[in-house]
Design a protein around this motif. Structure first.
Motif, PDB file in Angstrom:
ATOM      1  N   GLU A 144       0.798  -1.221   0.000  1.00 61.33           N
ATOM      2  CA  GLU A 144       0.000   0.000   0.000  1.00 61.33           C
ATOM      3  C   GLU A 144       0.835   1.277   0.000  1.00 61.33           C
ATOM      4  O   GLU A 144       1.002   1.951   1.010  1.00 61.33           O
ATOM      5  N   THR A 145       1.396   1.589  -1.155  1.00 64.68           N
ATOM      6  CA  THR A 145       2.164   2.796  -1.431  1.00 64.68           C
ATOM      7  C   THR A 145       3.543   2.769  -0.773  1.00 64.68           C
ATOM      8  O   THR A 145       4.545   2.857  -1.438  1.00 64.68           O
ATOM      9  N   ASP A 146       3.622   2.667   0.530  1.00 66.35           N
ATOM     10  CA  ASP A 146       4.913   2.501   1.175  1.00 66.35           C
ATOM     11  C   ASP A 146       4.787   1.362   2.171  1.00 66.35           C
ATOM     12  O   ASP A 146       3.695   0.958   2.542  1.00 66.35           O
ATOM     13  N   MET A 147       5.914   0.855   2.589  1.00 63.07           N
ATOM     14  CA  MET A 147       5.895  -0.361   3.365  1.00 63.07           C
ATOM     15  C   MET A 147       5.250  -0.185   4.739  1.00 63.07           C
ATOM     16  O   MET A 147       5.774   0.504   5.602  1.00 63.07           O
ATOM     17  N   ASN A 148       4.092  -0.795   4.899  1.00 56.91           N
ATOM     18  CA  ASN A 148       3.484  -0.964   6.210  1.00 56.91           C
ATOM     19  C   ASN A 148       3.320   0.309   7.037  1.00 56.91           C
ATOM     20  O   ASN A 148       3.796   0.424   8.162  1.00 56.91           O
ATOM     21  N   HIS A 149       2.667   1.284   6.441  1.00 54.05           N
ATOM     22  CA  HIS A 149       2.173   2.454   7.166  1.00 54.05           C
ATOM     23  C   HIS A 149       3.246   3.421   7.652  1.00 54.05           C
ATOM     24  O   HIS A 149       2.967   4.265   8.500  1.00 54.05           O
ATOM     25  N   LEU A 150       4.485   3.298   7.145  1.00 51.54           N
ATOM     26  CA  LEU A 150       5.502   4.258   7.566  1.00 51.54           C
ATOM     27  C   LEU A 150       5.066   5.669   7.182  1.00 51.54           C
ATOM     28  O   LEU A 150       4.657   5.916   6.051  1.00 51.54           O
ATOM     29  N   PHE A 151       5.142   6.582   8.136  1.00 50.55           N
ATOM     30  CA  PHE A 151       4.712   7.970   8.051  1.00 50.55           C
ATOM     31  C   PHE A 151       3.193   8.111   8.103  1.00 50.55           C
ATOM     32  O   PHE A 151       2.674   8.794   8.973  1.00 50.55           O
ATOM     33  N   VAL A 152       2.438   7.471   7.206  1.00 45.70           N
ATOM     34  CA  VAL A 152       0.982   7.638   7.238  1.00 45.70           C
ATOM     35  C   VAL A 152       0.419   7.141   8.565  1.00 45.70           C
ATOM     36  O   VAL A 152      -0.567   7.671   9.077  1.00 45.70           O
ATOM     37  N   GLY A 153       1.063   6.157   9.171  1.00 47.26           N
ATOM     38  CA  GLY A 153       0.595   5.631  10.448  1.00 47.26           C
ATOM     39  C   GLY A 153       0.673   6.620  11.586  1.00 47.26           C
ATOM     40  O   GLY A 153       0.007   6.465  12.614  1.00 47.26           O
ATOM     41  N   ALA A 154       1.496   7.666  11.413  1.00 46.32           N
ATOM     42  CA  ALA A 154       1.593   8.695  12.451  1.00 46.32           C
ATOM     43  C   ALA A 154       0.267   9.420  12.632  1.00 46.32           C
ATOM     44  O   ALA A 154      -0.014   9.968  13.703  1.00 46.32           O
ATOM     45  N   TRP A 155      -0.549   9.443  11.579  1.00 47.88           N
ATOM     46  CA  TRP A 155      -1.857  10.101  11.647  1.00 47.88           C
ATOM     47  C   TRP A 155      -2.961   9.135  12.093  1.00 47.88           C
ATOM     48  O   TRP A 155      -4.125   9.471  12.052  1.00 47.88           O
ATOM     49  N   GLY A 156      -2.576   7.937  12.512  1.00 52.85           N
ATOM     50  CA  GLY A 156      -3.539   6.982  13.053  1.00 52.85           C
ATOM     51  C   GLY A 156      -4.377   6.274  12.016  1.00 52.85           C
ATOM     52  O   GLY A 156      -5.436   5.729  12.341  1.00 52.85           O
ATOM     53  N   ILE A 157      -3.912   6.292  10.761  1.00 52.98           N
ATOM     54  CA  ILE A 157      -4.641   5.628   9.684  1.00 52.98           C
ATOM     55  C   ILE A 157      -3.656   4.818   8.848  1.00 52.98           C
ATOM     56  O   ILE A 157      -2.445   4.858   9.070  1.00 52.98           O
ATOM     57  N   THR A 158      -4.187   4.075   7.880  1.00 48.51           N
ATOM     58  CA  THR A 158      -3.349   3.377   6.914  1.00 48.51           C
ATOM     59  C   THR A 158      -3.732   3.843   5.512  1.00 48.51           C
ATOM     60  O   THR A 158      -4.656   4.645   5.347  1.00 48.51           O
ATOM     61  N   ALA A 159      -3.044   3.334   4.524  1.00 46.68           N
ATOM     62  CA  ALA A 159      -3.370   3.659   3.138  1.00 46.68           C
ATOM     63  C   ALA A 159      -4.324   2.637   2.543  1.00 46.68           C
ATOM     64  O   ALA A 159      -4.499   2.574   1.335  1.00 46.68           O
ATOM     65  N   ASP A 160      -4.943   1.846   3.413  1.00 47.38           N
ATOM     66  CA  ASP A 160      -5.896   0.833   2.951  1.00 47.38           C
ATOM     67  C   ASP A 160      -6.992   0.716   4.007  1.00 47.38           C
ATOM     68  O   ASP A 160      -7.251   1.652   4.752  1.00 47.38           O
ATOM     69  N   PHE A 161      -7.637  -0.445   4.082  1.00 51.85           N
ATOM     70  CA  PHE A 161      -8.678  -0.653   5.087  1.00 51.85           C
ATOM     71  C   PHE A 161      -8.064  -0.870   6.462  1.00 51.85           C
ATOM     72  O   PHE A 161      -7.028  -1.521   6.607  1.00 51.85           O
ATOM     73  N   PHE A 162      -8.689  -0.325   7.470  1.00 51.70           N
ATOM     74  CA  PHE A 162      -8.319  -0.594   8.852  1.00 51.70           C
ATOM     75  C   PHE A 162      -9.583  -0.522   9.694  1.00 51.70           C
ATOM     76  O   PHE A 162     -10.653  -0.149   9.202  1.00 51.70           O
ATOM     77  N   GLN A 163      -9.486  -0.930  10.939  1.00 49.93           N
ATOM     78  CA  GLN A 163     -10.652  -0.871  11.813  1.00 49.93           C
ATOM     79  C   GLN A 163     -10.355   0.033  12.998  1.00 49.93           C
ATOM     80  O   GLN A 163      -9.226   0.122  13.475  1.00 49.93           O
ATOM     81  N   GLU A 164     -11.384   0.708  13.452  1.00 49.27           N
ATOM     82  CA  GLU A 164     -11.262   1.587  14.611  1.00 49.27           C
ATOM     83  C   GLU A 164     -12.500   1.387  15.460  1.00 49.27           C
ATOM     84  O   GLU A 164     -13.611   1.728  15.046  1.00 49.27           O
ATOM     85  N   ASN A 165     -12.309   0.794  16.630  1.00 54.69           N
ATOM     86  CA  ASN A 165     -13.424   0.485  17.524  1.00 54.69           C
ATOM     87  C   ASN A 165     -14.510  -0.330  16.819  1.00 54.69           C
ATOM     88  O   ASN A 165     -15.705  -0.066  16.965  1.00 54.69           O
ATOM     89  N   GLY A 166     -14.056  -1.309  16.029  1.00 55.09           N
ATOM     90  CA  GLY A 166     -15.000  -2.197  15.369  1.00 55.09           C
ATOM     91  C   GLY A 166     -15.607  -1.656  14.090  1.00 55.09           C
ATOM     92  O   GLY A 166     -16.438  -2.326  13.464  1.00 55.09           O
ATOM     93  N   LYS A 167     -15.206  -0.443  13.676  1.00 52.18           N
ATOM     94  CA  LYS A 167     -15.739   0.154  12.460  1.00 52.18           C
ATOM     95  C   LYS A 167     -14.673   0.166  11.372  1.00 52.18           C
ATOM     96  O   LYS A 167     -13.565   0.644  11.582  1.00 52.18           O
ATOM     97  N   VAL A 168     -15.024  -0.357  10.197  1.00 52.01           N
ATOM     98  CA  VAL A 168     -14.089  -0.413   9.083  1.00 52.01           C
ATOM     99  C   VAL A 168     -13.991   0.954   8.408  1.00 52.01           C
ATOM    100  O   VAL A 168     -15.012   1.610   8.153  1.00 52.01           O
ATOM    101  N   LYS A 169     -12.767   1.364   8.120  1.00 52.78           N
ATOM    102  CA  LYS A 169     -12.540   2.634   7.432  1.00 52.78           C
ATOM    103  C   LYS A 169     -11.532   2.417   6.307  1.00 52.78           C
ATOM    104  O   LYS A 169     -10.735   1.474   6.338  1.00 52.78           O
ATOM    105  N   TYR A 170     -11.576   3.308   5.321  1.00 54.15           N
ATOM    106  CA  TYR A 170     -10.611   3.282   4.223  1.00 54.15           C
ATOM    107  C   TYR A 170      -9.760   4.540   4.314  1.00 54.15           C
ATOM    108  O   TYR A 170     -10.248   5.666   4.128  1.00 54.15           O
ATOM    109  N   GLY A 171      -8.483   4.356   4.625  1.00 50.85           N
ATOM    110  CA  GLY A 171      -7.590   5.457   4.945  1.00 50.85           C
ATOM    111  C   GLY A 171      -7.558   6.607   3.964  1.00 50.85           C
ATOM    112  O   GLY A 171      -7.642   7.776   4.376  1.00 50.85           O
TER     113      GLY A 171
END
Length: 543
Positions: free
Chosen positions: A241-268
């Motif tokens: 997903e664009t760069d390896m495993n959420h480096l940098f984008v993960g700092a904002w608490g999201i990913t560049a793909d699907f993730f879950q937050e408190n049981g809710k699916v989101k698209y970064g």
């Protein structure tokens, strides 16, 4: 984070050998509270009837392909044939054609007895493949004929939940990571000698990173009196997903793909934070902090840039990154040194998202519906989850590839300092399969020794500190959900990757980000999110 696994108890024979996956260095006996599974006893399967022969479809791992044409040449499989009497005809699809060959094989109906694959990549879910009589349900067969795997699943209910479909089917003899240590294996890495030369600390926040990258750009850390340093180079990999495993984008608490937050699916990429991430990357690119040619830098060129002292930081695996680059670069540059950094956060005290591989990701060996002796095949596969099979497929042949040192299986120089000058992973591949995958419980003592350098082990510790709570579990889409959303996601990913590069490089103004989000929504991303939400809800309701 995935809940820690409870240790499996075993017989006195097993206790004397102590191959539990959290065994400490020095081979001390575990207490019952250690948090990892050991294999089953292995005693029941010795009396089982094994198949006389079987056909087995599986990709040929690149490390094995260097020295062999078939897994029949792996020492562990040779020994398995001696023990069980089962002759295996391995069928390896051509390298690079695995997915196409897998799909053609399923469509033809001409199936081998065993199919080892990453089933999360199958065009249809396991439940559909069972109904279509391509593979078979294994629940009852495992209970009756696989005492070792049965014990692993009984003592680790989270494993059972992961390998069971929404309709209650177990469809593979699984590849399982036996310890959290095996789940975090890559992350950000920097030139430590450059940091030391410029009197800089390992960065922790995005602001720290900007300071370090700027210093790399301006401080001539490679010492050639030229401003030719590349502070950071992206790793473009569609699977990550664009760069390896959420480096940098993960700092904002999201990913560049699907993730879950408190049981809710989101698209970064359609979340507001993603624009903030892109804004920062665009700024860094404009300022020369990011490799201007990252989009066209392939693996060979990246290797040349890193070992040629051009690149100051990048995403890296501990083995093929930190270990390999250090080995390649130090003969010409003795000062070359890398250090792993924690996944960056916006402010200290936060937790960034980082790489984390769940104990089960869909990898495993299924039995085809045309196999004539599934009971015997299950018994044969179960050997790998027992005491002897566990040691055999994680460490190889005692006295050749490993020796026991107070109960701890230490790899010999045949593996760690191969006389034929084979890299460790290629030397391992001649003896066992732990360095990639297969229907086994992977032992953490494999990776403890694979990471031979202190900087590799230190990097892994830094990477393990990331937040893993938002990782999507191994959900399974129904056939209907899959067919409805497959084309949607193909279009979305193609468009996303194209636009992300344009945003970073500035050829598309960030003022058009809202239009980017609307375009993704018009492609049907809400339907794809809805499908994954339903799948996540089903997963969470599994028993």
């Amino acid at each position: 984070m995935v809940k820690k696994m409870r240790v499996l108890t075993s017989t006195a024979v097993v206790a004397s050998l102590m191959v539990a996956l959290l065994a400490a260095c020095g081979g001390k006996e575990e207490s019952p509270n250690t948090a990892n599974p050991s294999p089953g006893t292995g005693t029941e399967v010795k009396e089982a009837a094994y198949p006389k022969s079987l056909t087995y479809w599986v990709s040929l791992n690149p490390n094995a392909a260097v020295t062999m044409k078939s897994y029949n040449e792996i020492a562990a499989y040779k020994e398995l044939e001696k023990v069980t009497g089962t002759k295996v005809e391995f069928q390896h699809p051509p390298t690079g054609q695995e997915k196409d060959q897998f799909n053609l094989m399923l469509a033809s109906g001409k199936l081998p007895d065993v199919i080892e694959y990453g089933w999360n990549a199958a065009p249809k879910g396991a439940d559909s493949l069972i109904k279509e009589k391509r593979i078979i349900r294994l629940n009852e067969l495992i209970e009756k004929n696989a005492p070792n795997l049965t014990k692993v699943l009984k003592d680790n209910p989270e494993f059972r939940k992961m390998i069971t479909t929404d309709e209650g089917n177990i469809y593979v003899m699984p590849f399982l990571l036996g310890d959290p240590l095996l789940s975090s294996v890559n992350g950000p890495a920097l030139r430590k000698d450059w940091l030391d030369k410029l009197n800089l600390q390992v960065p922790k926040t995005i602001a720290d990173w900007e300071k370090v990258l700027t210093a790399f750009r301006d401080g001539d850390p490679n010492g050639n009196n030229k401003k030719d340093e590349i502070p950071y180079t992206y790793t473009i990999n569609p699977e990550n997903e664009t760069d390896m495993n959420h480096l940098f984008v993960g700092a904002w608490g999201i990913t560049a793909d699907f993730f879950q937050e408190n049981g809710k699916v989101k698209y970064g990429p359609i979340e507001p934070q993603y624009k903030e991430f892109l804004t920062t990357m665009n700024k860094w690119y404009k300022e020369g902090l990011i490799d201007r040619d990252y989009a066209t830098t392939d693996g060979k060129l990246k290797d040349a840039k890193v070992t040629g002292s051009q690149v100051g930081s990048f995403s890296a695996y501990a083995g093929s990154g930190i270990g390999r680059y250090t080995t390649l670069a130090q003969p010409n540059n003795p000062n070359f040194a890398l250090v792993g950094a924690p996944y960056p956060v916006l402010k200290e005290g936060d937790k960034a998202l980082g790489q984390y591989t769940l104990p089960f990701t869909g990898l495993g060996a299924a039995i085809s519906a045309t196999a004539k002796n599934p009971e015997e095949i299950v018994k044969w596969l179960d050997y790998k989850y027992g005491q002897e099979g566990h040691m055999l497929f994680n460490f190889g042949i005692e006295g050749q590839s490993y020796k026991l040192d107070n109960g701890y299986p230490k790899y010999t120089d045949t593996i760690l300092n191969n006389p034929d000058k084979l890299p460790i992973t290629q030397a391992m591949a001649k003896y066992f399969i732990a360095s990639w995958s297969g229907p086994i419980v992977q032992d953490k003592r494999y990776i403890e020794q694979y990471f031979t350098m202190p900087e590799q082990r230190d990097a892994q510790k830094a990477w393990m500190g990331a937040d893993h709570s938002k990782v999507m579990p191994p959900i399974t889409l129904t056939a209907d959900e899959s067919s409805k959303t497959a084309s949607i996601m193909n279009d979305v990913k193609t468009y996303r990757d194209e636009m992300v590069n344009k945003f970073i490089m500035g050829s598309e103004p960030l003022a058009n980000y809202d239009k980017f989000v609307q375009t993704i929504k018009s492609m049907g991303i809400d339907e794809a999110i809805k499908a994954r939400q339903a799948a996540l809800d089903r997963y969470n309701n599994r028993k």
